[in-house]
Motif scaffolding. Sequence first.
Motif, PDB file in Angstrom:
ATOM      1  N   ALA A  95       0.884  -1.295  -0.209  1.00 12.43           N
ATOM      2  CA  ALA A  95       0.057  -0.039   0.225  1.00 12.43           C
ATOM      3  C   ALA A  95       0.881   1.235   0.076  1.00 12.43           C
ATOM      4  O   ALA A  95       1.956   1.239   0.424  1.00 12.43           O
ATOM      5  N   ASP A  96       0.378   2.376  -0.582  1.00 17.97           N
ATOM      6  CA  ASP A  96       1.239   3.606  -0.566  1.00 17.97           C
ATOM      7  C   ASP A  96       0.347   4.687   0.332  1.00 17.97           C
ATOM      8  O   ASP A  96       0.587   5.797   0.325  1.00 17.97           O
ATOM      9  N   ALA A  97      -0.689   4.248   1.035  1.00 23.59           N
ATOM     10  CA  ALA A  97      -1.402   5.168   1.904  1.00 23.59           C
ATOM     11  C   ALA A  97      -2.061   4.452   3.168  1.00 23.59           C
ATOM     12  O   ALA A  97      -2.358   3.154   2.722  1.00 23.59           O
ATOM     13  N   ALA A  98      -2.108   5.105   4.328  1.00 21.08           N
ATOM     14  CA  ALA A  98      -2.758   4.284   5.478  1.00 21.08           C
ATOM     15  C   ALA A  98      -3.791   5.415   5.685  1.00 21.08           C
ATOM     16  O   ALA A  98      -3.617   6.779   5.909  1.00 21.08           O
ATOM     17  N   TYR A  99      -5.021   4.627   6.334  1.00 20.70           N
ATOM     18  CA  TYR A  99      -5.989   5.693   6.936  1.00 20.70           C
ATOM     19  C   TYR A  99      -6.233   5.167   8.261  1.00 20.70           C
ATOM     20  O   TYR A  99      -6.548   3.944   8.338  1.00 20.70           O
ATOM     21  N   THR A 145      -7.247   8.006  -1.603  1.00 21.64           N
ATOM     22  CA  THR A 145      -7.281   8.170  -0.058  1.00 21.64           C
ATOM     23  C   THR A 145      -8.218   9.145   0.356  1.00 21.64           C
ATOM     24  O   THR A 145      -9.091   9.085   1.639  1.00 21.64           O
ATOM     25  N   VAL A 146      -8.521  10.211  -0.313  1.00 19.49           N
ATOM     26  CA  VAL A 146      -9.511  11.219   0.185  1.00 19.49           C
ATOM     27  C   VAL A 146     -10.987  10.606  -0.008  1.00 19.49           C
ATOM     28  O   VAL A 146     -11.864  10.707   1.030  1.00 19.49           O
ATOM     29  N   ALA A 147     -11.064   9.446  -0.534  1.00 17.56           N
ATOM     30  CA  ALA A 147     -12.367   8.744  -0.883  1.00 17.56           C
ATOM     31  C   ALA A 147     -12.617   7.820   0.474  1.00 17.56           C
ATOM     32  O   ALA A 147     -13.818   7.445   0.895  1.00 17.56           O
ATOM     33  N   GLN A 148     -11.728   7.582   1.199  1.00 12.31           N
ATOM     34  CA  GLN A 148     -11.736   7.034   2.756  1.00 12.31           C
ATOM     35  C   GLN A 148     -12.414   7.749   3.865  1.00 12.31           C
ATOM     36  O   GLN A 148     -13.001   7.309   4.736  1.00 12.31           O
ATOM     37  N   PHE A 149     -12.225   9.209   3.614  1.00 10.64           N
ATOM     38  CA  PHE A 149     -12.669  10.030   4.583  1.00 10.64           C
ATOM     39  C   PHE A 149     -14.327   9.985   4.629  1.00 10.64           C
ATOM     40  O   PHE A 149     -14.715  10.192   3.621  1.00 10.64           O
ATOM     41  N   LEU A 150     -14.815   9.889   5.997  1.00 13.39           N
ATOM     42  CA  LEU A 150     -16.196  10.149   6.050  1.00 13.39           C
ATOM     43  C   LEU A 150     -16.675  11.624   6.042  1.00 13.39           C
ATOM     44  O   LEU A 150     -17.746  12.131   5.847  1.00 13.39           O
ATOM     45  N   SER A 151     -15.609  12.288   6.364  1.00 15.40           N
ATOM     46  CA  SER A 151     -15.742  13.921   6.566  1.00 15.40           C
ATOM     47  C   SER A 151     -15.911  14.416   4.892  1.00 15.40           C
ATOM     48  O   SER A 151     -15.370  13.749   4.035  1.00 15.40           O
ATOM     49  N   SER A 152     -16.516  15.689   4.804  1.00 13.83           N
ATOM     50  CA  SER A 152     -16.750  16.062   3.565  1.00 13.83           C
ATOM     51  C   SER A 152     -15.580  16.984   3.081  1.00 13.83           C
ATOM     52  O   SER A 152     -14.545  17.138   4.137  1.00 13.83           O
ATOM     53  N   PRO A 153     -15.071  16.759   1.858  1.00 19.67           N
ATOM     54  CA  PRO A 153     -13.851  17.309   1.424  1.00 19.67           C
ATOM     55  C   PRO A 153     -13.424  18.765   1.818  1.00 19.67           C
ATOM     56  O   PRO A 153     -12.145  18.902   2.070  1.00 19.67           O
ATOM     57  N   ASP A 154     -14.443  19.456   2.130  1.00 17.69           N
ATOM     58  CA  ASP A 154     -14.034  20.930   2.582  1.00 17.69           C
ATOM     59  C   ASP A 154     -13.800  20.909   4.078  1.00 17.69           C
ATOM     60  O   ASP A 154     -13.063  21.908   4.485  1.00 17.69           O
ATOM     61  N   ASP A 155     -13.723  19.993   4.615  1.00 12.87           N
ATOM     62  CA  ASP A 155     -13.229  19.618   6.252  1.00 12.87           C
ATOM     63  C   ASP A 155     -12.037  18.916   6.357  1.00 12.87           C
ATOM     64  O   ASP A 155     -11.507  18.424   7.495  1.00 12.87           O
ATOM     65  N   ILE A 156     -11.292  18.416   5.357  1.00 12.50           N
ATOM     66  CA  ILE A 156     -10.134  17.976   5.366  1.00 12.50           C
ATOM     67  C   ILE A 156      -8.825  18.811   5.128  1.00 12.50           C
ATOM     68  O   ILE A 156      -9.132  19.695   4.291  1.00 12.50           O
ATOM     69  N   HIS A 157      -7.865  18.741   5.924  1.00 16.73           N
ATOM     70  CA  HIS A 157      -6.526  19.506   5.828  1.00 16.73           C
ATOM     71  C   HIS A 157      -5.552  18.728   5.389  1.00 16.73           C
ATOM     72  O   HIS A 157      -5.600  17.405   5.698  1.00 16.73           O
ATOM     73  N   VAL A 158      -4.825  19.414   4.566  1.00 15.13           N
ATOM     74  CA  VAL A 158      -3.639  18.459   3.979  1.00 15.13           C
ATOM     75  C   VAL A 158      -2.192  19.262   4.119  1.00 15.13           C
ATOM     76  O   VAL A 158      -2.309  20.200   3.825  1.00 15.13           O
ATOM     77  N   TRP A 159      -1.381  18.530   4.851  1.00 11.95           N
ATOM     78  CA  TRP A 159       0.150  19.203   4.877  1.00 11.95           C
ATOM     79  C   TRP A 159       0.927  18.349   3.928  1.00 11.95           C
ATOM     80  O   TRP A 159       0.994  16.990   4.101  1.00 11.95           O
ATOM     81  N   PHE A 160       1.756  19.028   3.331  1.00  8.08           N
ATOM     82  CA  PHE A 160       2.748  18.653   2.368  1.00  8.08           C
ATOM     83  C   PHE A 160       3.947  18.697   2.980  1.00  8.08           C
ATOM     84  O   PHE A 160       4.513  19.707   3.185  1.00  8.08           O
ATOM     85  N   ALA A 161       4.493  17.422   3.440  1.00  9.52           N
ATOM     86  CA  ALA A 161       5.730  17.152   3.926  1.00  9.52           C
ATOM     87  C   ALA A 161       6.773  17.548   2.916  1.00  9.52           C
ATOM     88  O   ALA A 161       6.573  17.725   1.907  1.00  9.52           O
TER      89      ALA A 161
END
Length: 256
Positions: A95-99, A145-161
């Motif tokens: 896998a290349d992502a974990a939730y 990965t975004v599809a895994q979230f129950l929250s709406s997209p506008d409630d998801i925060h993303v940090w670019f490492a």
Amino acid sequence: MASLTFIQPKWPVNKRVFCASTTIDGGVSRDAFKSLNLGDHVGDDALCVETNRQRLAHELDKHLPNMRSISWLNQTHSTNVLRLTEPAIAGANEADAAYAQTTNLPCNVMTADCMALMMANSDGTEVAAVHAGWKGLSNGIIENTVAQFLSSPDDIHVWFAPSICQLNFEVGVDVSDLFCAFPSALKTASSNNKTLLDLIAVADLKLDALGVLQRYYSNICTYSATNLFSHRRARHQGLSACGRMANLILIKDSTD
């Protein structure tokens, strides 16, 4: 010996969310892997890698006393997302992502130029870590990965490492053609038939399309930063191997 150091986001998510990227500091590996190499697939001594992973866990335990074991994925530039409810056996999951929604259970991806996108909802009840090189980015790892979230997209925060910046990421026609739909992320390089690809710009456009607009950036290029591993820099230096950094995110069981 240098202490372990972390790079962390400044973002307005719930303080229950812990997020950090490692540097090269604080490990026992030698030569091209000096010193905190956390990848067990890059040719480093297995005992050194295990010691480094134990050191990381010990350091994190100071801040996260209830943290469960880190899940080390078998990353293959896939679009697979592992939904964690328990710690995974190291390398057992391609896998290349974990939730995760489970507290004290870290999501983790390793990088050495590729993007690591760390995701959390505002309340700190859902988190994810994404490894996105050009292949995973092209094939849909962010969307999956975004599809895994129950929250709406506008409630998801993303940090670019930290990841490689466009200035230092030269690709051939075979790769640039995959991103012809993102012309603003492509710039002609000085080398013949080469293009400079902006991975972050492509990710931004994909996140725009998904409605994920709350984004934050480390603004650190792995190729340029001497305290970070960079696969491409190592190759340009004539080295045959390069270490890997960890990018972790988890939900603490309190805001302390």
